[in-house]
Scaffold this motif. Structure first.
Motif, PDB file in Angstrom:
ATOM      1  N   ASP A 163      -8.635   0.348  -2.876  1.00 57.82           N
ATOM      2  CA  ASP A 163      -8.089   1.639  -2.453  1.00 57.82           C
ATOM      3  C   ASP A 163      -7.837   1.679  -0.954  1.00 57.82           C
ATOM      4  O   ASP A 163      -7.076   2.524  -0.477  1.00 57.82           O
ATOM      5  CB  ASP A 163      -9.063   2.759  -2.819  1.00 57.82           C
ATOM      6  CG  ASP A 163      -9.307   2.837  -4.324  1.00 57.82           C
ATOM      7  OD1 ASP A 163      -8.343   2.561  -5.071  1.00 57.82           O
ATOM      8  OD2 ASP A 163     -10.429   3.179  -4.712  1.00 57.82           O
ATOM      9  N   LYS A 164      -8.492   0.758  -0.212  1.00 55.02           N
ATOM     10  CA  LYS A 164      -8.353   0.754   1.236  1.00 55.02           C
ATOM     11  C   LYS A 164      -8.633  -0.645   1.756  1.00 55.02           C
ATOM     12  O   LYS A 164      -9.512  -1.338   1.239  1.00 55.02           O
ATOM     13  CB  LYS A 164      -9.330   1.752   1.850  1.00 55.02           C
ATOM     14  CG  LYS A 164      -9.246   1.886   3.354  1.00 55.02           C
ATOM     15  CD  LYS A 164     -10.220   2.964   3.850  1.00 55.02           C
ATOM     16  CE  LYS A 164     -10.141   3.137   5.352  1.00 55.02           C
ATOM     17  NZ  LYS A 164     -11.093   4.192   5.827  1.00 55.02           N
TER      18      LYS A 164
ATOM     19  N   ALA B  21       0.841  -1.193   0.000  1.00 54.55           N
ATOM     20  CA  ALA B  21       0.000   0.000   0.000  1.00 54.55           C
ATOM     21  C   ALA B  21       0.873   1.239   0.000  1.00 54.55           C
ATOM     22  O   ALA B  21       2.089   1.179   0.178  1.00 54.55           O
ATOM     23  CB  ALA B  21      -0.932  -0.005   1.215  1.00 54.55           C
TER      24      ALA B  21
ATOM     25  N   GLU C  63      -9.074  -2.715   5.600  1.00 51.52           N
ATOM     26  CA  GLU C  63      -9.126  -2.655   7.058  1.00 51.52           C
ATOM     27  C   GLU C  63      -8.986  -4.075   7.589  1.00 51.52           C
ATOM     28  O   GLU C  63      -9.739  -4.963   7.183  1.00 51.52           O
ATOM     29  CB  GLU C  63     -10.439  -2.034   7.524  1.00 51.52           C
ATOM     30  CG  GLU C  63     -10.642  -0.614   7.018  1.00 51.52           C
ATOM     31  CD  GLU C  63     -11.996  -0.045   7.420  1.00 51.52           C
ATOM     32  OE1 GLU C  63     -12.686  -0.701   8.223  1.00 51.52           O
ATOM     33  OE2 GLU C  63     -12.362   1.028   6.933  1.00 51.52           O
TER      34      GLU C  63
ATOM     35  N   VAL D 296      -4.999  -0.397   8.947  1.00 53.89           N
ATOM     36  CA  VAL D 296      -5.722   0.184   7.818  1.00 53.89           C
ATOM     37  C   VAL D 296      -4.690   0.520   6.758  1.00 53.89           C
ATOM     38  O   VAL D 296      -3.748   1.270   7.014  1.00 53.89           O
ATOM     39  CB  VAL D 296      -6.494   1.454   8.224  1.00 53.89           C
ATOM     40  CG1 VAL D 296      -7.146   2.077   6.979  1.00 53.89           C
ATOM     41  CG2 VAL D 296      -7.546   1.142   9.261  1.00 53.89           C
TER      42      VAL D 296
ATOM     43  N   VAL E 268      -3.809  -0.425  -2.883  1.00 53.71           N
ATOM     44  CA  VAL E 268      -3.675  -1.544  -1.950  1.00 53.71           C
ATOM     45  C   VAL E 268      -3.626  -2.844  -2.737  1.00 53.71           C
ATOM     46  O   VAL E 268      -4.439  -3.085  -3.634  1.00 53.71           O
ATOM     47  CB  VAL E 268      -4.840  -1.571  -0.946  1.00 53.71           C
ATOM     48  CG1 VAL E 268      -4.695  -2.750   0.015  1.00 53.71           C
ATOM     49  CG2 VAL E 268      -4.917  -0.260  -0.188  1.00 53.71           C
TER      50      VAL E 268
ATOM     51  N   GLU F 238      -4.062   2.107   2.871  1.00 52.45           N
ATOM     52  CA  GLU F 238      -4.713   3.034   1.957  1.00 52.45           C
ATOM     53  C   GLU F 238      -3.820   3.288   0.752  1.00 52.45           C
ATOM     54  O   GLU F 238      -2.635   3.013   0.778  1.00 52.45           O
ATOM     55  CB  GLU F 238      -5.013   4.354   2.673  1.00 52.45           C
ATOM     56  CG  GLU F 238      -5.962   4.209   3.864  1.00 52.45           C
ATOM     57  CD  GLU F 238      -6.193   5.525   4.571  1.00 52.45           C
ATOM     58  OE1 GLU F 238      -7.021   6.318   4.098  1.00 52.45           O
ATOM     59  OE2 GLU F 238      -5.506   5.758   5.603  1.00 52.45           O
TER      60      GLU F 238
END
Length: 738
Positions: free
Chosen positions: A679-680, A640, A682, A658, A663, A660
């Motif tokens: 894009d993200k 990322a 968790e 997390v 990814v 961002e």
């Protein structure tokens, strides 16, 4: 101290005694006359009287003794004769001089003795040609002469004059046969009575004894010499002569001193020996038995004491006499120097001390110990802390002002000095050699160098190195060569370490390593940040380290590493704020954390992160990684642009991690299993799931099944996948054809 010790030179005035004794002894009869016949006495039954009476005794063709009187009278059956207007001449063999005795009246006793009741004048060394005065003239009374023994005696007062002086005593015995002269009491000799006060010498003694054969003069009953502002006193003294000149003085219970408006000096010893050269200048003085020497000039003070004290003198260019060159003290020797107006005191103690003096200024130039000794340095009024130096050899150099300028020591050096910083206390150091430069105004240490097995301790720090430099003014201690510092559970090692003892700032360079103990408190490096556990030592390594308690920052530079048990952080630089617990790392950041308890850290699950930069907030326990982030947990790899994760012991945000930016997820990392893109992402460790979002986010399973949606939830434990649309986006799954 300029000219301070020149008070010893007037000892040469003792040669006066030798002159008087020699002149008396030179008048003795030769061996052929030592048993000369008594003066003629008439038979007791004859009465006679004569005018111009003469008697003489000869040896060969030479007349030895002549006795003449204006009148000679002897009564019948008398026991002697009375002579008036008596003149005795005692001629010296081979010399153009004689000794003359004059008396208004003498009595010739039956024993052959002559007794002069009234004033008697003895002229010694009267020249035959009368071209010069006699060497000495003695005036006394109550004198008994024994011509057969060549002796004379009186118990009354004597007054004598000689070239350049005069003197007196009470009672005298002179035996020319043995060369013995005794002045029995109240001896007083004044030299150069018509000269200047500075050159005038007065010698007093209880008694004097002179033996010509041994060239020896003995003074007893207290002997004192005064010459201007200079004085010498002995309980008893022996003067050694050579060719009529004083060459040595041996005195007991000797004291001497000099008192001038600009300087004073005092010397004392149980016994003293002084040697002089042919011109009467001092060459050597030795004192024994609780010897002390004190001197002061212009506010500068010198105090030396020992069991034995030796002073050596040397010639002065273009000047008569000698000046002091060195003082050697041994047997519990001590020398204290107090420079003017500096308010400081320096005391050296050793079994053997030596003080060297400038041949030009007569000031102490150098002091050294020739056996193991100590130097104490501090306020003269002892109101403040005192520094102490112990070593096998100590050398102290002084300015012309008398103030210390440099210090050197060698052999088992141990130094203790006031720290001079806000923390107070004493700084203790050890080494094989020491060199120090001293402030010319305050005589305090300006810079200090120590070499060979250097060690130091102060109230809260200790350390070691091959060598060290210390600047007390700035409070900076520089350790060089295998340096180590230990403070409050922290150990630091490096090639060089610089410690600012006032501010506490510390810098280390070259192969920096160390550890922070599990205990809290001030340390040379950082306290263990919450990024790591506080229950075990934290180790660190770097090319350079800077620790500054002012802002509370510790920087590890030039390739840094922090590790503890199974956790580790590597970066080009790592900075720790001890106030906030923030840890900032950049340039090749690599973190490796064990997720299991301490006892299972080596074998339990791990979190590994690679990035360009990391910022860890100790208040939240969250770490933010940026720039080409590579995150590994269990069997998963995440790539990322930025990643935030809960690490260490701080309170987290509820999310383990997390990621961002762009990814990428791979489970396992080699790409043979599930892969995710978004894009993200968790990561929740408690639920064992990953929530991947994007436009759209997609996950590709190992069998090629492809799922896309605005939000995808993936559970790695059972490989299940939950697809959720976002903002009306459709979610779909595409399986490859069989």
């Amino acid at each position: 101290m300029r000219r301070t010790l020149q008070w010893l030179l007037p000892l040469a005035a003792l040669a006066l005694l030798a002159l008087v004794g020699h002149d008396f002894a030179a008048s003795r009869l030769d061996p052929e006359r030592r048993r000369a016949p008594s003066l003629p006495v008439l038979p007791e039954d004859i009465q006679a009287q004569s005018q111009s009476w003469n008697w003489s005794q000869t040896s060969g063709d030479a007349t030895r003794i002549e006795v003449s009187a204006d009148d000679f009278a002897q009564a019948a059956r008398g026991t002697g004769a009375d002579l008036t207007g008596v003149l005795l001449r005692i001629h010296r063999e081979g010399e153009e001089a004689f000794d003359r005795v004059e008396s208004r009246a003498m009595r010739l006793l039956a024993t052959g003795e002559l007794f002069s009741e009234g004033e008697t004048t003895i002229s010694i060394g009267v020249p035959v040609d009368a071209g010069r005065p006699p060497s000495a003239v003695v005036v006394t009374s109550g004198v008994t002469f024994r011509p057969d023994e060549s002796s004379a005696r009186t118990d009354r007062g004597l007054e004598y004059r000689f070239a350049g002086g005069s003197g007196s005593s009470v009672g005298a015995v002179y035996d020319a046969g043995s060369g013995r002269l005794e002045l029995l009491s109240n001896v007083r000799i004044l030299q150069d009575a018509h000269g200047s006060a500075a050159s005038r010498s007065t010698i007093t003694a209880g008694a004097l004894r002179y033996l010509d054969k041994g060239d020896r003069v003995e003074l007893s009953g207290g002997a004192r010499i005064d010459r201007g502002p200079v004085w010498l006193h002995c309980s008893s003294a022996v003067l050694r002569l050579k060719s009529g000149r004083l060459r040595r003085v041996d005195g007991t219970e000797a004291t001497a001193g000099e008192v001038r408006p600009d300087r004073t000096a005092r010397f004392a010893a149980a016994s003293m020996q002084a040697d002089l050269d042919e011109q009467g200048a001092l060459v050597r003085v030795e004192g024994r038995g609780e010897v002390s020497f004190k001197a002061e000039e212009g506010g500068q003070q010198l105090d030396v004491s020992s069991g034995v004290l030796l002073l050596r003198f040397g010639p002065v260019a273009d000047q008569p006499g000698t000046s002091l060159r060195s003082v050697s003290a041994r047997d519990d020797a001590s020398a204290t120097l107090m420079p003017d107006q500096a308010g400081l005191r320096s005391t050296l103690e050793s079994e053997v001390l030596r003080l060297h003096f400038s041949p030009l200024s007569q000031q102490v130039q150098r002091v050294e110990t020739l056996a193991r000794g100590s130097l104490r340095h501090g306020p003269a009024d002892t109101s403040g802390p005192t520094g102490t130096l112990d070593a096998d050899h100590i050398e102290l150099l002084l300015h012309e002002s008398g103030r210390p300028r440099s210090l050197a020591a060698a052999g088992r050096v141990a130094l203790e000095q006031p720290s001079g910083d806000s923390r107070g206390g004493m700084l203790r150091t050890w080494s094989e050699t020491l060199e120090a430069q001293l402030d010319p105004e305050t005589a305090g240490i300006e810079s200090l160098k120590q070499r060979g097995g250097f060690r130091f301790e102060d109230p809260d720090t200790r350390g070691s190195a091959s060598r060290a430099r210390f600047e007390p003014t700035g409070g900076v201690l520089n350790l060089e060569g295998g340096a180590t510092v230990v403070r409050a559970g922290t150990t630091l090692s490096a090639q060089t370490i610089s410690v600012d003892r006032d501010s506490g700032k510390l810098q280390a360079e070259g192969s920096v390593t160390g550890s922070v103990g599990p205990t809290s408190g001030e340390s040379a490096g950082p306290e263990a940040p919450s990024l790591f556990s506080g229950d075990a030592p934290l180790f660190f390594a770097a090319g350079r380290l800077v620790s500054d308690p002012g802002p509370g920052l510790v920087q590890y530079l030039k390739g840094a590493r922090l590790w503890q048990s199974g956790s580790r952080l590597d970066a080009g630089t790592i900075q720790i704020s001890q106030r906030t617990g923030r840890v900032t790392a950049q340039a090749g950041v690599a973190g490796d954390w064990a997720e299991a308890p301490d006892e299972d850290r080596e074998s339990g699950p791990r979190t590994r992160v690679r990035a360009d930069r990391m910022v860890y907030e100790g208040s939240t326990g969250a770490a933010r990684f940026t720039g080409s982030v590579e995150f590994r947990r269990a069997t998963m790899l995440v790539l990322a642009d930025m990643l935030t994760t809960a690490l260490g012991t701080g309170e987290g945000s509820g999310m383990d991690a997390v990621a961002e930016g762009t990814v990428r997820i791979a489970d396992p990392p080699d790409g043979s299993g599930t892969r995710g893109f978004g894009d993200k992402a968790e990561f929740g460790a408690a639920r064992s799931e990953i929530i991947l979002t994007g436009q759209p986010a997609r996950i590709v399973a190992a069998d090629g099944t492809r799922s896309e949606s605005g939000s995808l939830t993936y559970r790695p434990l059972d490989a299940s996948l939950l697809l959720l649309g976002r903002d009306g986006d459709r979610a779909y799954t595409q399986r490859p054809l069989p």
